[in-house]
Motif scaffolding. Structure first.
Motif, PDB file in Angstrom:
ATOM      1  N   MET A 114       0.838  -1.197   0.000  1.00  0.00           N
ATOM      2  CA  MET A 114       0.000   0.000   0.000  1.00  0.00           C
ATOM      3  C   MET A 114       0.877   1.252   0.000  1.00  0.00           C
ATOM      4  O   MET A 114       1.696   1.444   0.898  1.00  0.00           O
ATOM      5  CB  MET A 114      -0.903   0.011   1.241  1.00  0.00           C
ATOM      6  CG  MET A 114      -1.707  -1.259   1.448  1.00  0.00           C
ATOM      7  SD  MET A 114      -2.921  -1.572   0.161  1.00  0.00           S
ATOM      8  CE  MET A 114      -4.233  -0.466   0.630  1.00  0.00           C
ATOM      9  N   ALA A 157       0.386   4.868   0.647  1.00  0.00           N
ATOM     10  CA  ALA A 157      -0.599   5.843   1.141  1.00  0.00           C
ATOM     11  C   ALA A 157       0.002   7.253   1.092  1.00  0.00           C
ATOM     12  O   ALA A 157      -0.104   7.945   0.084  1.00  0.00           O
ATOM     13  CB  ALA A 157      -1.045   5.443   2.542  1.00  0.00           C
ATOM     14  N   ALA A 186      -5.295   8.509   7.089  1.00  0.00           N
ATOM     15  CA  ALA A 186      -4.276   8.187   6.084  1.00  0.00           C
ATOM     16  C   ALA A 186      -4.439   6.778   5.513  1.00  0.00           C
ATOM     17  O   ALA A 186      -3.460   6.166   5.072  1.00  0.00           O
ATOM     18  CB  ALA A 186      -2.862   8.398   6.633  1.00  0.00           C
ATOM     19  N   GLY A 196      -8.614  -1.440   3.284  1.00  0.00           N
ATOM     20  CA  GLY A 196      -8.395  -1.525   4.736  1.00  0.00           C
ATOM     21  C   GLY A 196      -6.928  -1.729   5.040  1.00  0.00           C
ATOM     22  O   GLY A 196      -6.057  -1.365   4.250  1.00  0.00           O
ATOM     23  N   ASP A 197      -6.679  -2.342   6.179  1.00  0.00           N
ATOM     24  CA  ASP A 197      -5.295  -2.586   6.616  1.00  0.00           C
ATOM     25  C   ASP A 197      -4.814  -3.889   5.986  1.00  0.00           C
ATOM     26  O   ASP A 197      -5.264  -4.979   6.370  1.00  0.00           O
ATOM     27  CB  ASP A 197      -5.267  -2.656   8.152  1.00  0.00           C
ATOM     28  CG  ASP A 197      -3.839  -2.771   8.674  1.00  0.00           C
ATOM     29  OD1 ASP A 197      -3.034  -3.513   8.080  1.00  0.00           O
ATOM     30  OD2 ASP A 197      -3.543  -2.130   9.692  1.00  0.00           O
ATOM     31  N   PHE A 198      -3.909  -3.798   5.043  1.00  0.00           N
ATOM     32  CA  PHE A 198      -3.464  -4.984   4.306  1.00  0.00           C
ATOM     33  C   PHE A 198      -2.894  -6.036   5.256  1.00  0.00           C
ATOM     34  O   PHE A 198      -3.212  -7.227   5.159  1.00  0.00           O
ATOM     35  CB  PHE A 198      -2.413  -4.595   3.259  1.00  0.00           C
ATOM     36  CG  PHE A 198      -2.025  -5.723   2.358  1.00  0.00           C
ATOM     37  CD1 PHE A 198      -2.635  -5.887   1.120  1.00  0.00           C
ATOM     38  CD2 PHE A 198      -1.050  -6.641   2.734  1.00  0.00           C
ATOM     39  CE1 PHE A 198      -2.285  -6.944   0.290  1.00  0.00           C
ATOM     40  CE2 PHE A 198      -0.698  -7.703   1.921  1.00  0.00           C
ATOM     41  CZ  PHE A 198      -1.318  -7.852   0.692  1.00  0.00           C
ATOM     42  N   GLY A 199      -2.038  -5.601   6.182  1.00  0.00           N
ATOM     43  CA  GLY A 199      -1.404  -6.537   7.116  1.00  0.00           C
ATOM     44  C   GLY A 199      -2.422  -7.262   7.982  1.00  0.00           C
ATOM     45  O   GLY A 199      -2.334  -8.471   8.188  1.00  0.00           O
TER      46      GLY A 199
HETATM   47  N1  URA Z   1      -1.663   0.662   4.838  1.00  0.00           N
HETATM   48  C1  URA Z   1      -2.720  -0.171   4.691  1.00  0.00           C
HETATM   49  O1  URA Z   1      -2.642  -1.343   5.022  1.00  0.00           O
HETATM   50  N2  URA Z   1      -3.851   0.324   4.176  1.00  0.00           N
HETATM   51  C2  URA Z   1      -3.997   1.619   3.793  1.00  0.00           C
HETATM   52  O2  URA Z   1      -5.061   2.005   3.316  1.00  0.00           O
HETATM   53  C3  URA Z   1      -2.881   2.472   3.964  1.00  0.00           C
HETATM   54  C4  URA Z   1      -1.729   1.969   4.477  1.00  0.00           C
END
Ligand code: URA
Length: 230
Positions: free
Chosen positions: A153, A155, A214, A221-224
């Motif tokens: 990602m 951002a 951000a 969403g949050d990839f991790g």
């Molecule tokens: N990191 C993520 O995992 N998702 C985002 O939208 C931005 C940074």
């Protein structure tokens, strides 16, 4: 649904016209859009998220390799004929930005057998609020290699820019780094590419922007979290 027949940059439907020329997107076929629809869906299971994001990662790695230089190579085929082809020039390595970038390592290994992969951990410095290097382990001969920088990602671009700073401090010229990510924000891309204009960025999709936290929107969403947490 969108479709495009051009392979390189500036094909994303919501792409701003001032995205720099060093930025390349995957071809936005219906198939690619279907993959993105699955991984963006908040109801997608972790197993499917991993499976379909891996498919996209593989496409991104292949596209990243398209930006490496080649030299002519002639081979003889089993028919006895000569074929005038090419081979890659130079050596490559990967560098993943922890932790989400680690998810892209397998995709790189599937395409480039025995590839060396370094790791960089960058986190926000709570005192300065700026990205800070916490850990790095890079191939010892990285200065002689092309580097595929992996982070899903993009951002604000803060972590990626810090990672590039670290890699360049180890002797890698800017134009030998290719940054690969799945989803990026227009503002992150602009900031990043303005600072590193000769570094190529291969992104799967350029989204609309960032929210107040951000996070990329529409994003995924949050990839991790989605990749590593059940
Ligand atoms: N990191 C993520 O995992 N998702 C985002 O939208 C931005 C940074």
């Amino acid at each position: 649904m969108t479709s495009s027949t051009t392979l390189t940059n500036h094909s994303a439907p919501n792409m701003k016209s001032d995205i720099p020329p060093s930025v390349f997107t995957l071809r936005h076929t219906a198939q690619l859009e279907a993959l993105y629809t699955i991984i963006r869906d908040k109801n997608t299971s972790r197993g499917d998220f991993i499976f379909y994001s891996d498919r996209i990662i593989r496409l991104l790695v292949e596209e990243g390799l398209n930006h490496l230089p080649v030299v002519p190579k002639v081979v003889e085929t089993p028919t006895g004929a000569k074929y005038e082809g090419v081979r890659f020039e130079g050596k490559i390595c990967g560098v993943s930005i922890l932790r989400a970038g680690e998810a892209m390592e397998q995709g790189l290994r599937e395409v480039c057998r025995s590839v060396r992969i370094g790791k960089i951990l960058i986190q926000r410095d709570e005192e300065t609020t700026r990205p800070k290097l916490f850990y790095s382990k890079l191939p010892q001969d990285i200065a002689q290699r092309y580097v595929l920088l992996l982070d899903p990602m993009l951002a604000t671009g803060g972590s990626a820019m810090k990672a590039v700073e670290v890699i360049m401090e180890h002797g890698v010229p800017e134009d030998r780094i290719i940054f690969i990510n799945l989803v990026s924000s227009p503002q992150g891309l602009r900031t990043f590419a303005t600072r590193y204009p000769s570094l190529k960025v291969v992104t799967g999709w350029i989204d609309e922007g960032l929210n107040e936290r951000a996070y990329i929107v529409p994003g995924l969403g949050d990839f991790g979290e989605r990749r590593y947490c059940a």
